[in-house]
Design a protein around this motif. Structure first.
Motif, PDB file in Angstrom:
ATOM      1  N   ILE A  49     -39.441  -3.077   6.709  1.00 36.10           N
ATOM      2  CA  ILE A  49     -39.554  -3.262   5.278  1.00 36.10           C
ATOM      3  C   ILE A  49     -40.745  -2.436   4.803  1.00 36.10           C
ATOM      4  O   ILE A  49     -41.802  -2.403   5.452  1.00 36.10           O
ATOM      5  CB  ILE A  49     -39.720  -4.757   4.939  1.00 36.10           C
ATOM      6  N   SER A  50     -40.590  -1.731   3.706  1.00 36.94           N
ATOM      7  CA  SER A  50     -41.680  -0.907   3.189  1.00 36.94           C
ATOM      8  C   SER A  50     -42.595  -1.757   2.313  1.00 36.94           C
ATOM      9  O   SER A  50     -42.150  -2.336   1.312  1.00 36.94           O
ATOM     10  CB  SER A  50     -41.131   0.262   2.375  1.00 36.94           C
ATOM     11  N   PRO A  71     -33.509 -11.141  -2.347  1.00 37.15           N
ATOM     12  CA  PRO A  71     -33.271 -10.625  -0.995  1.00 37.15           C
ATOM     13  C   PRO A  71     -34.119  -9.400  -0.668  1.00 37.15           C
ATOM     14  O   PRO A  71     -34.279  -8.502  -1.492  1.00 37.15           O
ATOM     15  CB  PRO A  71     -31.772 -10.290  -0.995  1.00 37.15           C
ATOM     16  N   GLY A  72     -34.657  -9.428   0.548  1.00 35.13           N
ATOM     17  CA  GLY A  72     -35.403  -8.281   1.046  1.00 35.13           C
ATOM     18  C   GLY A  72     -36.819  -8.157   0.558  1.00 35.13           C
ATOM     19  O   GLY A  72     -37.489  -7.155   0.840  1.00 35.13           O
ATOM     20  N   ALA A  97     -35.121 -18.748   3.644  1.00 38.85           N
ATOM     21  CA  ALA A  97     -33.726 -18.819   3.208  1.00 38.85           C
ATOM     22  C   ALA A  97     -33.644 -18.830   1.681  1.00 38.85           C
ATOM     23  O   ALA A  97     -32.782 -18.160   1.084  1.00 38.85           O
ATOM     24  CB  ALA A  97     -33.053 -20.058   3.794  1.00 38.85           C
ATOM     25  N   ARG A  98     -34.533 -19.593   1.028  1.00 43.38           N
ATOM     26  CA  ARG A  98     -34.522 -19.629  -0.438  1.00 43.38           C
ATOM     27  C   ARG A  98     -34.909 -18.270  -1.015  1.00 43.38           C
ATOM     28  O   ARG A  98     -34.326 -17.809  -2.006  1.00 43.38           O
ATOM     29  CB  ARG A  98     -35.478 -20.712  -0.939  1.00 43.38           C
ATOM     30  N   VAL A 124     -42.685  -6.318  -2.883  1.00 42.11           N
ATOM     31  CA  VAL A 124     -42.656  -7.270  -1.773  1.00 42.11           C
ATOM     32  C   VAL A 124     -43.717  -8.337  -2.052  1.00 42.11           C
ATOM     33  O   VAL A 124     -44.769  -8.054  -2.625  1.00 42.11           O
ATOM     34  CB  VAL A 124     -42.953  -6.551  -0.442  1.00 42.11           C
ATOM     35  N   VAL A 125     -43.436  -9.555  -1.677  1.00 44.64           N
ATOM     36  CA  VAL A 125     -44.411 -10.646  -1.747  1.00 44.64           C
ATOM     37  C   VAL A 125     -44.720 -11.076  -0.324  1.00 44.64           C
ATOM     38  O   VAL A 125     -43.814 -11.331   0.471  1.00 44.64           O
ATOM     39  CB  VAL A 125     -43.877 -11.823  -2.582  1.00 44.64           C
ATOM     40  N   GLY A 126     -46.014 -11.121   0.010  1.00 42.19           N
ATOM     41  CA  GLY A 126     -46.414 -11.451   1.369  1.00 42.19           C
ATOM     42  C   GLY A 126     -47.400 -12.591   1.419  1.00 42.19           C
ATOM     43  O   GLY A 126     -48.200 -12.793   0.495  1.00 42.19           O
TER      44      GLY A 126
END
Length: 271
Positions: free
Chosen positions: A4-5, A88-89, A81-82, A60-62
């Motif tokens: 994932i970027s 997604p992704g 899963a949520r 992206v959230v980390g």
């Protein structure tokens, strides 16, 4: 393994009780930061992460990090899963290790129960040789912080070219040495008391006096303080040494820019 970027730069979001950080996060995303990070101390509940996903559109959230002693593998699997259903992704699960004895054994057991989160969607806050081996073998890679460029290059060689290396960098947007260093020392007072950080700093050549006294040398080497260009020059040295991504964690006291104001100043220097 597909990766994932995270983008070149990430930005740490400070949670606010009135949820104003969610609108701020959307602004920061629009400035070009590839990943929005929530630090472990902000994760009083895991759905802080899904709230941030819902408030934004592309970043992206980390998590930096989810502590496995606090949240079970089942809870993290449900969170993932949520997130995948709604965004997604876009969720990167950053995990730490247990603070109990036999931490890496416990981590292995935890990962055995975390099959719902694929390896390419999780990073480990790894510092030492054994933890880095786990990050290489069972994660997308590692997400350490308080690293010199030299240590970043060493860890890149350990992980190999196909793993993600995200390096956390404390930032103080202040060109006055006294006030910038005073702000930088606030989190370092806590971190330098933790065994894994002390060992990491010793590996990087800092003396016991440097670490216990949080010396100017330690602060100036590990914290990017000064103007925005100086900060991104520091981040560029980490990138050149092998970091795929640098997480900018902006600290601030009176008169020092934080939040969206800091993000705007830093983004103006991108390029």
């Amino acid at each position: 393994m597909s990766r994932i970027s995270l983008g070149r730069y990430g930005f740490s979001v400070e949670v606010r009780d009135d949820d104003s950080h969610l609108a701020a996060a959307l602004t920061v995303e629009g400035l070009g930061f590839g990943t929005l990070w929530l630090n472990g101390g902000q994760l009083d509940r895991l759905d802080r992460l899904t709230d941030l996903l819902a408030a934004t559109t592309t970043a992206v959230v980390g998590s930096a990090i989810i502590p496995p002693d606090r949240y079970s593998a089942a809870e993290v699997s449900e969170l993932f899963a949520r997130a995948e259903a709604d965004a997604p992704g876009r969720l990167m699960v950053g995990l730490g290790s247990s603070h109990r004895p036999r931490a890496l054994t416990l981590l292995g057991d935890y990962l055995d129960e975390l099959d719902a989160v694929p390896e390419d969607r999780r990073l480990l806050a790894a510092f030492g040789p054994r933890a880095l081996a786990v990050a290489r073998d069972r994660f997308a890679g590692a997400m350490p912080m308080l690293f010199t460029a030299q240590r970043t290059a060493e860890v890149r060689r350990v992980l190999g070219a196909d793993r993600t290396l995200s390096v956390g960098l404390y930032v103080v947007l202040d060109e006055d040495p006294a006030t910038a260093r005073a702000t930088a020392r606030r989190p370092l007072q806590f971190l330098t008391a933790m065994p894994q950080y002390r060992k990491s700093l010793e590996r990087q050549g800092f003396s016991p006096d440097d670490i216990s006294g949080i010396s100017d040398r330690l602060v100036d080497t590990l914290v990017a303080w000064g103007g925005p260009r100086h900060v991104l020059d520091h981040a560029a040295r980490l990138h050149a040494a092998g970091a795929d991504h640098v997480q900018l964690n902006v600290l601030g006291a009176d008169g020092q820019p934080t939040g969206v104001a800091a993000a705007r100043l830093l983004a103006a220097e991108f390029g």
